[in-house]
Write a protein that holds these residues in place. Structure first.
Motif, PDB file in Angstrom:
ATOM      1  N   SER A 252       0.826  -1.205   0.000  1.00  0.00           N
ATOM      2  CA  SER A 252       0.000   0.000   0.000  1.00  0.00           C
ATOM      3  C   SER A 252       0.862   1.258   0.000  1.00  0.00           C
ATOM      4  CB  SER A 252      -0.930   0.003   1.212  1.00  0.00           C
ATOM      5  OG  SER A 252      -0.197  -0.039   2.416  1.00  0.00           O
ATOM      6  N   LEU A 253       2.004   1.217   0.676  1.00  0.00           N
ATOM      7  CA  LEU A 253       2.909   2.358   0.668  1.00  0.00           C
ATOM      8  C   LEU A 253       3.608   2.503  -0.675  1.00  0.00           C
ATOM      9  CD1 LEU A 253       4.658   2.214   4.169  1.00  0.00           C
ATOM     10  CD2 LEU A 253       2.965   3.846   3.373  1.00  0.00           C
ATOM     11  N   GLY A 254       3.828   1.393  -1.358  1.00  0.00           N
ATOM     12  CA  GLY A 254       4.507   1.463  -2.645  1.00  0.00           C
ATOM     13  C   GLY A 254       3.730   2.251  -3.678  1.00  0.00           C
ATOM     14  N   VAL A 255       2.408   2.151  -3.647  1.00  0.00           N
ATOM     15  CA  VAL A 255       1.583   2.882  -4.616  1.00  0.00           C
ATOM     16  C   VAL A 255       1.720   4.381  -4.418  1.00  0.00           C
ATOM     17  CG1 VAL A 255      -0.762   3.200  -5.470  1.00  0.00           C
ATOM     18  CG2 VAL A 255      -0.001   0.941  -4.742  1.00  0.00           C
ATOM     19  N   SER A 256       1.884   4.825  -3.177  1.00  0.00           N
ATOM     20  CA  SER A 256       1.951   6.255  -2.894  1.00  0.00           C
ATOM     21  C   SER A 256       3.289   6.881  -3.261  1.00  0.00           C
ATOM     22  CB  SER A 256       1.685   6.496  -1.398  1.00  0.00           C
ATOM     23  OG  SER A 256       2.707   5.903  -0.600  1.00  0.00           O
ATOM     24  N   GLN A 257       4.282   6.088  -3.651  1.00  0.00           N
ATOM     25  CA  GLN A 257       5.581   6.638  -3.981  1.00  0.00           C
ATOM     26  C   GLN A 257       5.570   7.452  -5.270  1.00  0.00           C
ATOM     27  OE1 GLN A 257       8.663   3.672  -3.938  1.00  0.00           O
ATOM     28  NE2 GLN A 257       8.231   3.027  -1.838  1.00  0.00           N
ATOM     29  N   PHE A 258       4.538   7.289  -6.085  1.00  0.00           N
ATOM     30  CA  PHE A 258       4.463   8.020  -7.346  1.00  0.00           C
ATOM     31  C   PHE A 258       3.718   9.347  -7.195  1.00  0.00           C
ATOM     32  CE2 PHE A 258       4.917   3.562  -8.496  1.00  0.00           C
ATOM     33  CZ  PHE A 258       5.995   3.626  -9.367  1.00  0.00           C
ATOM     34  N   GLN A 259       3.391   9.732  -5.985  1.00  0.00           N
ATOM     35  CA  GLN A 259       2.745  11.010  -5.713  1.00  0.00           C
ATOM     36  C   GLN A 259       3.745  11.947  -5.036  1.00  0.00           C
ATOM     37  OE1 GLN A 259      -0.801  10.751  -3.384  1.00  0.00           O
ATOM     38  NE2 GLN A 259      -1.186  12.959  -3.411  1.00  0.00           N
ATOM     39  N   GLY A 260       4.085  13.005  -5.739  1.00  0.00           N
ATOM     40  CA  GLY A 260       5.017  13.981  -5.212  1.00  0.00           C
ATOM     41  C   GLY A 260       4.305  15.162  -4.591  1.00  0.00           C
ATOM     42  N   VAL A 261       5.080  16.191  -4.259  1.00  0.00           N
ATOM     43  CA  VAL A 261       4.505  17.377  -3.628  1.00  0.00           C
ATOM     44  C   VAL A 261       3.752  18.217  -4.650  1.00  0.00           C
ATOM     45  CG1 VAL A 261       5.033  19.466  -2.330  1.00  0.00           C
ATOM     46  CG2 VAL A 261       6.358  17.371  -1.936  1.00  0.00           C
ATOM     47  N   TYR A 262       4.311  18.336  -5.853  1.00  0.00           N
ATOM     48  CA  TYR A 262       3.720  19.212  -6.855  1.00  0.00           C
ATOM     49  C   TYR A 262       3.236  18.457  -8.102  1.00  0.00           C
ATOM     50  CZ  TYR A 262       6.099  22.726  -4.041  1.00  0.00           C
ATOM     51  OH  TYR A 262       6.528  23.500  -2.996  1.00  0.00           O
ATOM     52  N   SER A 263       3.455  17.178  -8.181  1.00  0.00           N
ATOM     53  CA  SER A 263       3.052  16.416  -9.369  1.00  0.00           C
ATOM     54  C   SER A 263       2.723  14.985  -8.973  1.00  0.00           C
ATOM     55  CB  SER A 263       4.165  16.414 -10.426  1.00  0.00           C
ATOM     56  OG  SER A 263       5.321  15.770  -9.918  1.00  0.00           O
ATOM     57  N   VAL A 264       1.968  14.333  -9.847  1.00  0.00           N
ATOM     58  CA  VAL A 264       1.567  12.947  -9.635  1.00  0.00           C
ATOM     59  C   VAL A 264       1.744  12.185 -10.939  1.00  0.00           C
ATOM     60  CG1 VAL A 264      -0.281  11.373  -8.973  1.00  0.00           C
ATOM     61  CG2 VAL A 264      -0.099  13.604  -7.869  1.00  0.00           C
ATOM     62  N   ASN A 265       2.412  11.057 -10.883  1.00  0.00           N
ATOM     63  CA  ASN A 265       2.562  10.197 -12.051  1.00  0.00           C
ATOM     64  C   ASN A 265       1.392   9.210 -12.050  1.00  0.00           C
ATOM     65  OD1 ASN A 265       3.344   8.519 -14.128  1.00  0.00           O
ATOM     66  ND2 ASN A 265       5.492   8.419 -13.493  1.00  0.00           N
ATOM     67  N   TYR A 266       0.306   9.616 -12.673  1.00  0.00           N
ATOM     68  CA  TYR A 266      -0.925   8.824 -12.616  1.00  0.00           C
ATOM     69  C   TYR A 266      -0.761   7.471 -13.295  1.00  0.00           C
ATOM     70  CZ  TYR A 266      -3.148  13.193 -11.185  1.00  0.00           C
ATOM     71  OH  TYR A 266      -3.482  14.339 -10.514  1.00  0.00           O
ATOM     72  N   GLY A 267      -0.077   7.446 -14.414  1.00  0.00           N
ATOM     73  CA  GLY A 267       0.078   6.183 -15.135  1.00  0.00           C
ATOM     74  C   GLY A 267       0.835   5.145 -14.329  1.00  0.00           C
ATOM     75  N   ALA A 268       1.975   5.528 -13.743  1.00  0.00           N
ATOM     76  CA  ALA A 268       2.742   4.597 -12.924  1.00  0.00           C
ATOM     77  C   ALA A 268       1.982   4.209 -11.655  1.00  0.00           C
ATOM     78  CB  ALA A 268       4.099   5.218 -12.568  1.00  0.00           C
ATOM     79  N   MET A 269       1.220   5.159 -11.107  1.00  0.00           N
ATOM     80  CA  MET A 269       0.418   4.849  -9.926  1.00  0.00           C
ATOM     81  C   MET A 269      -0.649   3.812 -10.253  1.00  0.00           C
ATOM     82  SD  MET A 269      -1.800   7.423  -7.496  1.00  0.00           S
ATOM     83  CE  MET A 269      -0.326   8.328  -6.986  1.00  0.00           C
ATOM     84  N   MET A 270      -1.314   3.950 -11.391  1.00  0.00           N
ATOM     85  CA  MET A 270      -2.328   2.973 -11.781  1.00  0.00           C
ATOM     86  C   MET A 270      -1.697   1.613 -12.090  1.00  0.00           C
ATOM     87  SD  MET A 270      -5.243   4.468 -11.516  1.00  0.00           S
ATOM     88  CE  MET A 270      -4.515   5.338 -10.115  1.00  0.00           C
ATOM     89  N   ALA A 271      -0.486   1.625 -12.661  1.00  0.00           N
ATOM     90  CA  ALA A 271       0.200   0.367 -12.936  1.00  0.00           C
ATOM     91  C   ALA A 271       0.567  -0.350 -11.639  1.00  0.00           C
ATOM     92  CB  ALA A 271       1.450   0.630 -13.780  1.00  0.00           C
ATOM     93  N   SER A 272       1.090   0.398 -10.662  1.00  0.00           N
ATOM     94  CA  SER A 272       1.418  -0.211  -9.372  1.00  0.00           C
ATOM     95  C   SER A 272       0.159  -0.668  -8.645  1.00  0.00           C
ATOM     96  CB  SER A 272       2.198   0.777  -8.508  1.00  0.00           C
ATOM     97  OG  SER A 272       1.442   1.957  -8.283  1.00  0.00           O
ATOM     98  N   ALA A 273      -0.942   0.087  -8.774  1.00  0.00           N
ATOM     99  CA  ALA A 273      -2.201  -0.340  -8.155  1.00  0.00           C
ATOM    100  C   ALA A 273      -2.706  -1.639  -8.778  1.00  0.00           C
ATOM    101  CB  ALA A 273      -3.249   0.755  -8.303  1.00  0.00           C
ATOM    102  N   THR A 274      -2.525  -1.783 -10.082  1.00  0.00           N
ATOM    103  CA  THR A 274      -2.917  -3.025 -10.744  1.00  0.00           C
ATOM    104  C   THR A 274      -2.092  -4.202 -10.239  1.00  0.00           C
ATOM    105  OG1 THR A 274      -3.542  -1.779 -12.723  1.00  0.00           O
ATOM    106  CG2 THR A 274      -3.215  -4.144 -12.977  1.00  0.00           C
ATOM    107  N   LEU A 275      -0.780  -3.987 -10.058  1.00  0.00           N
ATOM    108  CA  LEU A 275       0.069  -5.053  -9.535  1.00  0.00           C
ATOM    109  C   LEU A 275      -0.316  -5.425  -8.112  1.00  0.00           C
ATOM    110  CD1 LEU A 275       3.542  -3.844 -10.873  1.00  0.00           C
ATOM    111  CD2 LEU A 275       2.098  -5.666 -11.799  1.00  0.00           C
ATOM    112  N   VAL A 276      -0.807  -4.461  -7.354  1.00  0.00           N
ATOM    113  CA  VAL A 276      -1.257  -4.740  -5.991  1.00  0.00           C
ATOM    114  C   VAL A 276      -2.587  -5.487  -5.996  1.00  0.00           C
ATOM    115  CG1 VAL A 276      -2.029  -3.663  -3.842  1.00  0.00           C
ATOM    116  CG2 VAL A 276       0.023  -2.822  -4.988  1.00  0.00           C
ATOM    117  N   LEU A 277      -3.453  -5.183  -6.970  1.00  0.00           N
ATOM    118  CA  LEU A 277      -4.777  -5.807  -7.019  1.00  0.00           C
ATOM    119  C   LEU A 277      -4.727  -7.256  -7.475  1.00  0.00           C
ATOM    120  CD1 LEU A 277      -6.944  -2.943  -8.565  1.00  0.00           C
ATOM    121  CD2 LEU A 277      -7.124  -3.871  -6.264  1.00  0.00           C
ATOM    122  N   LEU A 278      -3.734  -7.618  -8.263  1.00  0.00           N
ATOM    123  CA  LEU A 278      -3.696  -8.967  -8.831  1.00  0.00           C
ATOM    124  C   LEU A 278      -3.692 -10.059  -7.760  1.00  0.00           C
ATOM    125  CD1 LEU A 278      -1.266  -8.516 -11.876  1.00  0.00           C
ATOM    126  CD2 LEU A 278      -3.761  -8.753 -11.894  1.00  0.00           C
TER     127      LEU A 278
END
Length: 301
Positions: A252-278
């Motif tokens: 769960s903490l790994g997914v949040s690593q793609f969220q920065g202070v001023y930007s968010v990498n939505y694509g990588a976050m969704m990819a990591s969320a998919t890997l967590v959901l599997l």
């Protein structure tokens, strides 16, 4: 009189046949409505999951401008997620937390539920049992975010901050109320004849709890184990508050690593969320019969 009887008989027979013909139509309409509602509920549940998978193959610009687009799909998000996240360490940490906390929580919950439903306290009789049962169930009404600061202070005082036990103890405490609720409901409907026969055979209280009753509660135990593992797998507030070591990062903490202070990498976050959901989807697919059997255990006698 003969003319009247000849006229009334066909009318009566038509009314009877018309009533029998309307019943299958009503049943077919009812089945159509039930099927439509079931398909609608399934779509509502699966739509967010499918959308997460779709977003995991899109770039940030596509996600922000046209999130339902099927063009320009890419695997770069998964490549970035695998390069950024140490999935083996994350899965190992989460698995350790899940196995230890779920095992300890189920043992404590079963012993407490057995005592509340089978043992009679000398002081207060049933009043003490009802008070303890209400005390345990009151834990369901306490939000997790209220517990963050007290648990944080306790971990600092006990020297557990940043260790596995910093998460295991609150995980066990949070899952106990729901476990007791389900276990006491099943034990109330448990046949007393089985326990009476065990007592007549000379079985003690400890052996009766673990050798006689516990094996017959496998559907409920399996259901609680699966639900508790899913909770530990998705838990975020305690993990982000009580863990400060990168080597102890959970999924769960790994997914949040793609969220920065001023930007968010939505694509990588969704990819990591998919890997967590599997893994969660695999658990549900493999143990769905046990979950259904556990939730319906004791409902039909």
């Amino acid at each position: 009189m003969s003319i009247d009887t000849e006229v009334k008989t066909p009318l009566a027979s038509r009314a009877a046949t018309g009533g029998t013909e309307s019943r299958p139509r009503r049943r077919s309409r009812g089945r159509i409505v039930v099927s439509a509602v079931a398909y609608l509920i399934t779509f509502v549940i699966l739509f967010p999951l499918l959308w997460i998978v779709l977003l995991s193959f899109q770039t940030n610009d596509t996600i922000l401008n046209d999130p339902f687009s099927l063009s320009n799909l890419t695997l770069a998000n998964y490549q970035q997620a695998l390069e950024t996240l140490n999935l083996l360490v994350m899965y190992k940490n989460t698995l350790i937390l899940a196995v230890v906390s779920v095992t300890v929580g189920l043992v404590i919950s079963y012993m407490a539920a057995f005592a509340l439903t089978r043992m009679v306290f000398r002081s207060g009789r049933r009043r003490t049992q009802n008070t303890l049962r209400f005390y345990f169930l009151a834990g369901l009404a306490i939000p997790v975010y209220i517990l963050l600061f007290p648990v944080y202070r306790l971990d600092i005082a006990l020297g557990l901050f940043g260790t596995y036990f910093a998460l295991i103890l609150p995980y066990v405490a949070v899952t106990i109320p729901f476990n007791i609720l389900l276990l006491t409901g099943f034990l109330r409907d448990f046949p007393e004849e089985i326990e009476q026969a065990a007592v007549m055979d000379g079985v003690g209280l400890w052996r009766m709890a673990w050798k006689v009753v516990f094996p017959l509660m496998r559907p409920v135990i399996a259901t609680l184990a699966i639900l508790n593992v899913i909770y530990v797998w998705n838990e975020f507030p305690f993990a982000v508050t009580l863990i400060n070591d990168p080597n102890m990062t959970t999924v769960s903490l790994g997914v949040s690593q793609f969220q920065g202070v001023y930007s968010v990498n939505y694509g990588a976050m969704m990819a990591s969320a998919t890997l967590v959901l599997l893994p969660q989807l695999a658990i549900y697919a493999g143990f769905q019969k046990q979950v259904i059997a556990g939730m319906t255990a004791g409902a039909v006698r």
